[in-house]
Design an enzyme around this catalytic site. Structure first.
Site, PDB file in Angstrom:
ATOM      1  N   GLU A   1      15.661   3.596  19.798  1.00 17.53           N
ATOM      2  CA  GLU A   1      14.306   3.321  18.167  1.00 17.53           C
ATOM      3  C   GLU A   1      13.967   1.895  17.923  1.00 17.53           C
ATOM      4  OE1 GLU A   1      17.384   6.170  16.416  1.00 17.53           O
ATOM      5  OE2 GLU A   1      16.398   4.772  14.419  1.00 17.53           O
TER       6      GLU A   1
ATOM      7  N   SER B   1      10.502  -8.117  18.820  1.00 16.27           N
ATOM      8  CA  SER B   1      10.443  -6.516  18.477  1.00 16.27           C
ATOM      9  C   SER B   1      11.109  -6.318  19.733  1.00 16.27           C
ATOM     10  CB  SER B   1       9.217  -5.867  18.131  1.00 16.27           C
ATOM     11  OG  SER B   1       9.410  -4.503  17.578  1.00 16.27           O
ATOM     12  N   GLY B   2      12.172  -4.936  19.035  1.00  9.59           N
ATOM     13  CA  GLY B   2      12.342  -3.539  19.337  1.00  9.59           C
ATOM     14  C   GLY B   2      13.662  -4.624  20.492  1.00  9.59           C
TER      15      GLY B   2
ATOM     16  N   TYR C   1       0.857   5.056  31.038  1.00  9.94           N
ATOM     17  CA  TYR C   1       2.724   4.180  30.942  1.00  9.94           C
ATOM     18  C   TYR C   1       3.089   4.444  32.444  1.00  9.94           C
ATOM     19  CZ  TYR C   1       6.426   3.530  28.739  1.00  9.94           C
ATOM     20  OH  TYR C   1       7.778   2.981  28.057  1.00  9.94           O
TER      21      TYR C   1
ATOM     22  N   ASP D   1       5.588 -13.716  22.422  1.00  9.27           N
ATOM     23  CA  ASP D   1       5.030 -12.875  21.983  1.00  9.27           C
ATOM     24  C   ASP D   1       3.544 -13.094  21.184  1.00  9.27           C
ATOM     25  OD1 ASP D   1       6.706  -9.842  21.435  1.00  9.27           O
ATOM     26  OD2 ASP D   1       5.188 -10.125  20.113  1.00  9.27           O
TER      27      ASP D   1
END
Ligand SMILES: NC(=O)c1ccc[n+]([C@@H]2O[C@H](COP(=O)([O-])OP(=O)(O)OC[C@H]3O[C@@H](n4cnc5c(N)ncnc54)[C@H](O)[C@@H]3O)[C@@H](O)[C@H]2O)c1
Length: 260
Positions: free
Chosen positions: A190, A20-21, A156, A41
């Site tokens: 995004e 992803s991403g 984070y 993943d």
């Protein structure tokens, strides 16, 4: 982005978080540039779809980066399947937010284990193989939040600051093994991770007031800088942090407390 180079011909790469991403964009760009790629993943379904689409230069492996056993198996499978490991991108990450006074211990552990321990375990076993093979390059994905605090983001930001220092420590220790270790510090990108933020009008406006480029990046805009750091063009670069943030580091983080 157009690409005509074969910088990674005959190279084997691991990309954690590759389904992803940012990880997915790195996988795609590596394949375009001639590499054999293993995406590691948790998302088995997406890995299966990618295997069908991407052919023999691609292997998907279900891995939890917080498990040392999974990471050891990832490296050994990569070497068995493609014959080596030359470059590694440690991308997998996510967070459970909460202001420090409210943050549950298990939410702290989730974020720090995934974002920091996951990178440590990945580097450890990637580098052990690279040492045997005579060298390699590792690129860790940290964050602008390695430098800049974020309301309700302490786990984070602390983990990402840790990734930056772990990168420098790795560069120091691994230079003698001919392994370069560098970090990318993305700004706002995004991706599924940020979709709920980018799609919320008020939150998006708060970000855009601060990001001098007045837009989020696309994941592909992280892949180019990450591949540069892994390539021979960066042969004398190690222990570096490359901000890829539309100049956001010059302007400070928005006050997100009003959204909590
Ligand atoms: N998107 C941003 O704005 C942004 C900014 C700065 C840094 N980053 C960092 O970039 C990295 C990638 O973010 P993204 O935006 O592409 O997110 P994403 O959610 O699109 O992708 C993250 C991937 O990691 C995988 N993953 C999650 N936990 C895992 C685990 N335990 N083991 C293996 N895989 C796991 C997910 O399944 C997913 O495929 C993260 O480390 C993130 O912190 C993102």
């Amino acid at each position: 982005m157009t690409n005509t180079s074969n910088r990674f011909n005959n190279k084997v790469a691991i990309v954690t978080g590759g389904a992803s991403g940012i990880g997915l964009a790195i996988v795609s760009r590596l394949l375009e540039e001639g590499a054999k790629v293993v995406a590691a993943d948790l998302n088995q379904e997406r890995l299966d779809e990618m295997s069908k689409e991407l052919g023999d230069s691609f292997l998907g492996q279900k891995v939890n980066v917080t498990s040392e056993g999974d990471i050891e198996k990832l490296v050994s499978t990569t070497v068995d399947h493609f014959g080596g490991l030359h470059v590694a991108f440690n991308v997998a990450g996510a967070s459970k937010p909460g202001a420090i006074m409210d943050l549950a211990e298990e939410d702290w552990d989730f974020t720090v284990d995934l974002c920091l321990k996951g990178v440590f375990l990945s580097m450890k076993h990637e580098a052990r193989h690279m040492l045997k093979q005579g060298g390699g390059a590792i690129v860790n994905i940290a964050s602008l939040n390695s430098h800049v605090p974020m309301y309700a983001g302490s786990a984070y930001t602390s983990a990402k600051a840790g990734v930056e220092m772990l990168t420098r420590n790795g560069a120091l220790e691994m230079a003698r093994a001919n392994i370069r270790v560098n970090a990318i510090l993305p700004g706002l990108v995004e991706s599924p991770l940020t979709a709920s933020l980018v799609e919320n009008k008020e939150i998006n406006e708060a970000y855009m007031e601060r990001i001098p480029f007045r837009r989020a990046a696309q994941p592909e805009e992280m892949a180019g800088p990450a591949l540069f750091l892994a390539s021979e063009d960066a042969g004398y670069v190690s222990g570096a942090s490359l901000l890829v943030d539309g100049a956001w580091n010059t302007s400070g983080y928005p006050d997100m407390s009003r959204f909590f």
